[in-house]
Write a protein that holds these residues in place. Sequence first.
Motif, mmCIF file in Angstrom:
data_model
loop_
_atom_site.group_PDB
_atom_site.id
_atom_site.type_symbol
_atom_site.label_atom_id
_atom_site.label_comp_id
_atom_site.label_asym_id
_atom_site.label_seq_id
_atom_site.Cartn_x
_atom_site.Cartn_y
_atom_site.Cartn_z
ATOM 1 N N MET A 79 50.257 24.060 80.408
ATOM 2 C CA MET A 79 49.017 24.823 81.519
ATOM 3 C C MET A 79 47.411 24.100 81.167
ATOM 4 N N ASP A 82 47.147 20.848 82.079
ATOM 5 C CA ASP A 82 46.985 20.671 83.583
ATOM 6 C C ASP A 82 45.689 21.194 84.050
ATOM 7 N N GLU A 83 45.017 22.064 83.381
ATOM 8 C CA GLU A 83 43.628 22.540 83.669
ATOM 9 C C GLU A 83 42.824 21.394 83.573
ATOM 10 N N SER A 86 42.542 19.375 86.867
ATOM 11 C CA SER A 86 42.487 20.181 88.012
ATOM 12 C C SER A 86 41.693 19.398 89.155
ATOM 13 N N LYS A 107 45.283 24.547 93.880
ATOM 14 C CA LYS A 107 46.280 25.499 93.379
ATOM 15 C C LYS A 107 45.855 26.894 93.098
ATOM 16 N N GLU A 108 44.917 27.142 93.815
ATOM 17 C CA GLU A 108 44.020 28.734 93.719
ATOM 18 C C GLU A 108 43.897 28.965 95.139
ATOM 19 N N MET A 258 49.689 31.919 97.988
ATOM 20 C CA MET A 258 49.581 31.648 96.647
ATOM 21 C C MET A 258 50.678 30.718 96.170
ATOM 22 N N LYS A 259 51.979 30.961 96.683
ATOM 23 C CA LYS A 259 53.143 30.169 96.422
ATOM 24 C C LYS A 259 52.987 28.501 96.977
ATOM 25 N N LYS A 262 50.493 26.792 95.001
ATOM 26 C CA LYS A 262 51.066 26.145 93.626
ATOM 27 C C LYS A 262 51.972 25.110 93.581
ATOM 28 N N LYS A 263 52.754 25.482 94.665
ATOM 29 C CA LYS A 263 54.073 24.302 95.051
ATOM 30 C C LYS A 263 53.328 23.025 95.553
ATOM 31 N N CYS A 265 49.852 22.159 95.484
ATOM 32 C CA CYS A 265 48.712 21.670 94.776
ATOM 33 C C CYS A 265 47.614 21.455 95.812
ATOM 34 N N THR A 298 42.703 34.318 93.838
ATOM 35 C CA THR A 298 42.569 33.950 92.427
ATOM 36 C C THR A 298 40.967 34.391 92.156
#
Length: 347
Positions: A79, A82-83, A86, A107-108, A258-259, A262-263, A265, A298
């Motif tokens: 994680m 990944d940050e 971003s 992703k947010e 939200m999904k 994330k899914k 990006c 977020t």
Amino acid sequence: MEVGMLPISASKRGKLLAAGYTTRDDIARASPTHLARDVDVSDSEAVEILNLAAKASALERPNGTHTNVVGGGQTAWDMLNDEKFSSYITTSCVDLDNILGGGIKCKEVTEIGGVPGIGKTQIGIQLAVNVQIPQEYGGLGGKAIYIDTEGSFMVERVLQIAEACIEDMAEYSHHFHKDFQACKVKMHPNNILENIFYFRVCSYTEQIALVNYLDKFITENKDVKIIIVDSVTFHFRQDFDDMALRTRLLSEMALKLMKLAKKFCVAVVMFNQVTTKHLEGSFQLTLALGDSWSHSCTNRIILFWNGNERHAFIDKSPSLKSASAPYSVTTRGIRNSTSSCKRIKMM
């Protein structure tokens, strides 16, 4: 499986969507009594709907196998890495980008709220244009989905901001690209307009149905990098007597967004309106939809006037500190605040 795939009448599908039952799993969690009450059908019809949903579920799992609904785990180290990579979408205001850590983050889910005339739609249009800045210029080279619930989207304004964006890239091309002429052909204002997928929704039922459809749409249009909802509030403040139902519908919609973030990006930006709240003996302005809604994003950014100057304040974020920055709405779009750009009329 979506409700739209069940072999039931269109009227029943409409009632299910309006009551917040958008997937087979939503139906499976309900009892016949609750389903009958929520959808306004008889108990026998509710049982029939539940049986059809159960059969559809069985067909999706051949030979009795069960789908693993738990996604793969991820370590904290992964994680953190990944940050470091971003992606951000610039707002075209350096001060605002600075407090946001680089811009609107992919992703947010970011909620932006403020009073009428503060520039919410202008920011939305600016982001829909800026997400298309080519990678060689520091952008994402993506496309945008713009969901308009209020009818405030102005295509003439989009063209105006698109032209200014291309002019800005020409002016600063030496920072990113030695041969701007080749890129200039690609970035025609008409191309920018073609890469904004616009959806006009006129009811909360349409809004929920569209959010459910976005997974399929983005799968088919993989270049989409931002979803803008302007505003998420409008239809949910009209004719809602059952506040518990409204809260459930909003929570489920926020979870789906939200999904998606994330899914795929993508960045999700939701604009919110303001309302009054009684605090400590006086009425104060606050973002609409109540306290529970504030947990559905977020990051939360509040736009406000400080005299004649527009400001953005980070009210909530797990990774950004609370801070404010001035910005201006100009004929060229969102820009750094200057004393000569205050409360000007756009169109």
